[in-house]
Design a protein around this motif. Structure first.
Motif, PDB file in Angstrom:
ATOM      1  N   PRO A 111       1.300  13.634   2.542  1.00 36.29           N
ATOM      2  CA  PRO A 111       2.867  13.784   1.981  1.00 36.29           C
ATOM      3  C   PRO A 111       3.261  12.347   3.404  1.00 36.29           C
ATOM      4  CG  PRO A 111       2.974  15.782   2.940  1.00 36.29           C
ATOM      5  CD  PRO A 111       1.027  15.547   2.842  1.00 36.29           C
ATOM      6  N   LEU A 112       2.527  13.036   4.438  1.00 39.54           N
ATOM      7  CA  LEU A 112       3.719  12.058   6.278  1.00 39.54           C
ATOM      8  C   LEU A 112       2.440  11.104   5.460  1.00 39.54           C
ATOM      9  CD1 LEU A 112       3.762  15.079   8.365  1.00 39.54           C
ATOM     10  CD2 LEU A 112       5.411  13.862   6.682  1.00 39.54           C
ATOM     11  N   ASN A 113       1.291  10.887   5.504  1.00 38.16           N
ATOM     12  CA  ASN A 113       0.801   9.723   5.389  1.00 38.16           C
ATOM     13  C   ASN A 113       1.440   8.430   4.851  1.00 38.16           C
ATOM     14  OD1 ASN A 113      -1.637   7.560   4.030  1.00 38.16           O
ATOM     15  ND2 ASN A 113      -2.846   8.726   6.234  1.00 38.16           N
ATOM     16  N   THR A 114       1.035   7.426   6.098  1.00 42.41           N
ATOM     17  CA  THR A 114       2.515   6.488   5.148  1.00 42.41           C
ATOM     18  C   THR A 114       1.959   5.040   4.602  1.00 42.41           C
ATOM     19  OG1 THR A 114       1.614   5.529   7.361  1.00 42.41           O
ATOM     20  CG2 THR A 114       4.310   7.285   7.168  1.00 42.41           C
ATOM     21  N   GLU A 115       0.277   4.829   4.361  1.00 43.71           N
ATOM     22  CA  GLU A 115      -0.295   4.015   3.245  1.00 43.71           C
ATOM     23  C   GLU A 115      -0.864   4.313   1.817  1.00 43.71           C
ATOM     24  OE1 GLU A 115      -3.384   2.232   5.562  1.00 43.71           O
ATOM     25  OE2 GLU A 115      -4.137   1.086   4.266  1.00 43.71           O
ATOM     26  N   ALA A 116      -0.334   3.636   0.884  1.00 44.03           N
ATOM     27  CA  ALA A 116      -0.168   4.351  -0.092  1.00 44.03           C
ATOM     28  C   ALA A 116      -0.742   2.983  -0.901  1.00 44.03           C
ATOM     29  CB  ALA A 116       1.653   4.565  -0.728  1.00 44.03           C
ATOM     30  N   PHE A 135      -1.629   2.015  -4.647  1.00 37.89           N
ATOM     31  CA  PHE A 135      -1.287   1.421  -5.811  1.00 37.89           C
ATOM     32  C   PHE A 135      -2.355   1.488  -6.935  1.00 37.89           C
ATOM     33  CE2 PHE A 135       3.149   1.329  -5.018  1.00 37.89           C
ATOM     34  CZ  PHE A 135       3.218   1.014  -3.767  1.00 37.89           C
ATOM     35  N   GLY A 136      -1.490   2.346  -8.255  1.00 36.87           N
ATOM     36  CA  GLY A 136      -2.765   1.686  -9.029  1.00 36.87           C
ATOM     37  C   GLY A 136      -2.606   0.379 -10.315  1.00 36.87           C
ATOM     38  N   PHE A 179       6.208  -2.666   6.032  1.00 39.65           N
ATOM     39  CA  PHE A 179       4.892  -2.507   5.342  1.00 39.65           C
ATOM     40  C   PHE A 179       5.234  -4.265   4.284  1.00 39.65           C
ATOM     41  CE2 PHE A 179       2.416   0.941   5.657  1.00 39.65           C
ATOM     42  CZ  PHE A 179       4.340   2.238   6.259  1.00 39.65           C
ATOM     43  N   TYR A 181       3.568  -5.719   1.544  1.00 46.64           N
ATOM     44  CA  TYR A 181       2.133  -5.768   0.547  1.00 46.64           C
ATOM     45  C   TYR A 181       1.626  -7.131  -0.547  1.00 46.64           C
ATOM     46  CZ  TYR A 181       1.913  -0.605   0.635  1.00 46.64           C
ATOM     47  OH  TYR A 181       1.682   0.599   0.702  1.00 46.64           O
ATOM     48  N   HIS A 212      -2.972  -5.131  -8.588  1.00 47.95           N
ATOM     49  CA  HIS A 212      -2.491  -4.062  -8.171  1.00 47.95           C
ATOM     50  C   HIS A 212      -1.834  -4.072  -6.862  1.00 47.95           C
ATOM     51  CE1 HIS A 212      -6.249  -3.252  -6.948  1.00 47.95           C
ATOM     52  NE2 HIS A 212      -5.587  -2.159  -5.773  1.00 47.95           N
ATOM     53  N   LEU A 213      -1.130  -3.598  -7.200  1.00 49.77           N
ATOM     54  CA  LEU A 213      -0.699  -3.920  -4.964  1.00 49.77           C
ATOM     55  C   LEU A 213      -1.785  -3.703  -4.108  1.00 49.77           C
ATOM     56  CD1 LEU A 213       3.060  -2.631  -5.778  1.00 49.77           C
ATOM     57  CD2 LEU A 213       2.896  -4.289  -4.438  1.00 49.77           C
ATOM     58  N   PHE A 253       3.987   0.010  12.830  1.00 50.65           N
ATOM     59  CA  PHE A 253       4.004   1.263  12.941  1.00 50.65           C
ATOM     60  C   PHE A 253       4.632   1.433  14.005  1.00 50.65           C
ATOM     61  CE2 PHE A 253       2.889   2.652   9.103  1.00 50.65           C
ATOM     62  CZ  PHE A 253       1.499   3.330   9.131  1.00 50.65           C
ATOM     63  N   ILE A 311       9.689   2.257   5.392  1.00 54.87           N
ATOM     64  CA  ILE A 311       9.394   4.084   5.116  1.00 54.87           C
ATOM     65  C   ILE A 311      10.212   4.088   6.226  1.00 54.87           C
ATOM     66  CG2 ILE A 311       7.762   6.236   5.137  1.00 54.87           C
ATOM     67  CD1 ILE A 311       5.920   4.957   4.205  1.00 54.87           C
ATOM     68  N   TYR A 330      10.051  13.677   3.472  1.00 58.05           N
ATOM     69  CA  TYR A 330       8.578  13.272   3.318  1.00 58.05           C
ATOM     70  C   TYR A 330       8.870  11.681   2.928  1.00 58.05           C
ATOM     71  CZ  TYR A 330       7.491  18.282   1.307  1.00 58.05           C
ATOM     72  OH  TYR A 330       6.937  19.299   1.964  1.00 58.05           O
ATOM     73  N   ASN A 331       7.313  11.080   2.418  1.00 58.22           N
ATOM     74  CA  ASN A 331       8.002   9.180   3.008  1.00 58.22           C
ATOM     75  C   ASN A 331       7.917   9.191   1.830  1.00 58.22           C
ATOM     76  OD1 ASN A 331       7.573   9.229   5.895  1.00 58.22           O
ATOM     77  ND2 ASN A 331       5.122   9.361   5.973  1.00 58.22           N
ATOM     78  N   LEU A 346       8.601   5.471   0.218  1.00 56.86           N
ATOM     79  CA  LEU A 346       8.693   3.510   0.535  1.00 56.86           C
ATOM     80  C   LEU A 346       9.310   2.753  -0.446  1.00 56.86           C
ATOM     81  CD1 LEU A 346       4.868   2.458  -0.308  1.00 56.86           C
ATOM     82  CD2 LEU A 346       6.027   1.921   2.024  1.00 56.86           C
TER      83      LEU A 346
END
Lengths: 113, 119
Positions: free
Chosen positions: A97-102, A104-105, B34, B36, B43-44, B51, B94, B104-105, B107
């Protein structure tokens, strides 16, 4: 290595109905977030699931609910659909949850008529 | 309210032209930034991220962005665009938090800029 997969890709529902959207996170990821992307707008955060609990929620009504399963996959449920719920629903996963790299689908395109 | 602003909704360029897309955010304090990209039908995807450290960040496909803290900006640039850069570009922020601070992070995205590059 499969990325984030969402199903279905497209869906048409009638106003007042209920819908369930599904997401399988990228391998090794345990955190899932859901976003709504209306036409011409950026994605809006709905909520985030970690350890099978909702950890953070955006400005969305209680009609929007979710679930996370022990295998980290997730569902987004929307009750009492409104025309304004028509949008692209995106699932994103991250390794914590703290990871900032998401990641996406491709999203589920929901049309409410 | 927390927000991210992207100045241009639509940009049209010819191939080889230079690109700069603006992004401003409204938070104080530490942020992660970020860009994107969403190619048609895809997808994105993450282009680049900031950072900490060097405020000039290099990403994939020749893109770079500069973080200017005093201006709350994180503009995206590319010296020479190609037709294949046609896509929608989203800036996102973020504010890092901790498990026990409730941070909690999530976007927060701008509205996006649709770029069309003509051959």
């Amino acid at each position: 290595d499969a990325g984030v997969t969402q199903s279905p890709t497209h869906l048409i529902k009638t106003r007042g109905q209920q819908v369930t959207l599904r997401c399988s996170p990228k391998s090794g990821h345990d955190t899932v977030s859901w976003y709504q992307q209306a036409l011409g707008q950026g994605p809006q955060f709905i909520f985030q699931y970690y350890e099978e609990e909702e950890r953070q929620r955006g400005n969305f009504p209680d009609r929007f609910s979710g679930h996370q399963f022990p295998n980290y996959s997730s569902e987004l449920n929307v009750n009492a659909l409104l025309l304004g719920d028509s949008a692209l629903y995106l699932c994103a996963s991250s390794p914590g949850p703290l990871n900032t790299e998401a990641f996406f689908g491709q999203g589920t395109r929901l049309t409410v008529v | 309210a927390q927000s991210v602003s992207q100045h241009n909704h639509h940009v049209i360029l010819s191939e080889a032209a230079s690109l700069e897309l603006g992004c401003n955010y409204s938070y104080g304090g530490t942020v992660n930034l970020f860009w994107y990209v969403q190619y048609p039908g895809q997808h994105l995807q993450l282009l680049l991220k900031y950072f900490s450290g060097d405020p000039l960040v290099k990403g994939i496909k020749g893109f770079e962005a500069e973080f200017i803290k005093s201006k709350f900006s994180f503009n995206l640039r590319k010296p020479s665009v190609q037709w294949s850069d046609t896509a929608e570009y989203f800036c996102a922020v973020i504010r890092p938090g901790g498990l026990f601070s409730g941070g909690y992070n999530k976007l927060i995205f701008g509205a996006g800029t649709r770029l069309a590059v003509h051959p």
